[in-house]
Design an enzyme around this catalytic site. Structure first.
Site, PDB file in Angstrom:
ATOM      1  N   GLY A   1      99.199   2.135  11.284  1.00 27.47           N
ATOM      2  CA  GLY A   1      99.640   2.625  12.585  1.00 27.47           C
ATOM      3  C   GLY A   1      98.785   2.101  13.725  1.00 27.47           C
ATOM      4  O   GLY A   1      99.302   1.756  14.807  1.00 27.47           O
ATOM      5  N   ASP A   2      97.462   2.019  13.495  1.00 28.19           N
ATOM      6  CA  ASP A   2      96.562   1.456  14.506  1.00 28.19           C
ATOM      7  C   ASP A   2      96.918   0.005  14.781  1.00 28.19           C
ATOM      8  O   ASP A   2      96.898  -0.458  15.923  1.00 28.19           O
ATOM      9  CB  ASP A   2      95.109   1.538  14.030  1.00 28.19           C
TER      10      ASP A   2
END
Length: 304
Positions: free
Chosen positions: A248-249
């Site tokens: 997600g980062d």
């Protein structure tokens, strides 16, 4: 300039062993310390994309020194606030199944918080601040929200990666992009989705509340980007997912990094999907060659 914020970074102590016998003396096959933190992950991907960035946050003690050493080794520019307490250590135990023991985090004083807030004085119009990751228990629960008036007053944009009410409370400040997955999006409105159309309607509600762009990740089903003018769908890349940490980062970093270089939202979305998938397909944060290998697989289609 992009500034990534990791207010509660950690040294991840990764222990690998064949099996774990509780109550007995166990020997590991391999162990290592790895610098961890959602904002640091974002900085790693931005470096791979050739986008200037600086990592902000709090570090302290011998663990903080090792974290900074590793950050420097990865050629990440940082300007952390040094605190009197020690950076936390999280234990990741791999013995058949993976078990995690995450520490709460250090005590951060009011003076140290003020020192961090002083970092915001360098912000200029066009800068982007990426706020992500858990808060140390000594920080106020609305710590991120307290930073937003200063960020916006400087003419800078911000991205926030959080969930629930903490996310909703930031929307009036108009984040550049938010990235709930489809489960988190449903939880925001205390509902379930029976179709993608219902999910897109929920994403548009977040636009109405202030978000400029909403990315919705859906694992193997790809993802959606909803903007003020259009909605886009991207397919999922084909590969074996071996790592969910940092995906997600990486997706946020791909979007933001492309935004400062090109500004085309569909291209930002495509790169975000590629970076997220590339990290999911490797045991660590993806490097440029892995991102480049995945990128041609991603097709973005405007659906409305």
């Amino acid at each position: 300039m992009i500034y990534t914020v990791t207010v509660n970074p950690a040294l991840d102590y990764v222990i690998q062993m064949e099996q774990l016998d509780w109550g007995e003396v166990n020997r590991s096959n391999n162990c290592s310390f790895l610098a961890g933190g959602k904002g640091i992950n974002v900085s790693q991907i931005l470096n791979q994309l050739g986008v200037d960035n600086t990592a902000w946050g709090f570090i302290g003690g011998f663990t903080g020194k090792e974290l900074v050493r590793q950050v420097n080794q990865r050629r990440i520019v940082s300007d952390f606030v040094t605190i009197s307490d020690a950076t936390r250590v999280n234990v990741k135990l791999h013995a058949g199944k993976e078990t995690e023991i995450n520490a709460a985090g250090p005590t951060i004083t009011k003076q140290e918080i003020l020192a961090f807030e002083d970092r915001l004085n360098v912000l200029q119009k066009g800068d982007i601040v990426v706020l992500s990751g858990s808060l140390a228990p000594s920080l106020p629960v609305d710590f991120y929200q307290q930073l937003l008036p200063t960020i916006k007053a400087a003419g800078a944009e911000f991205v926030i990666d959080t969930t629930g009410q903490a996310l909703l409370d930031t929307l009036s400040y108009r984040p550049l992009v938010i990235k709930p997955n489809h489960h988190e999006l449903a939880e925001l409105f205390n509902t379930t989705f029976n179709s993608d159309a219902e999910m897109l309607n929920a994403a548009r509600k977040l636009l109405d509340l202030g978000a400029q762009n909403v990315m919705v990740s859906m694992a193997g089903s790809g993802g959606y980007l909803v903007t003020a003018k259009h909605a886009y769908h991207a397919n999922a890349a084909v590969g074996t997912a071996v790592n969910s940490v940092g995906a997600g980062d990486s997706m946020i970093a791909g979007f933001v990094g492309t935004y400062v270089q090109a500004g085309d939202l569909s291209e930002c979305f495509k790169m975000g999907m590629a970076c997220g998938a590339a990290t999911a397909f490797t045991k660590d944060i993806a490097i440029k060659s892995q991102i480049d290998a995945v990128l041609p697989q991603i097709t973005v289609e405007q659906i409305s």
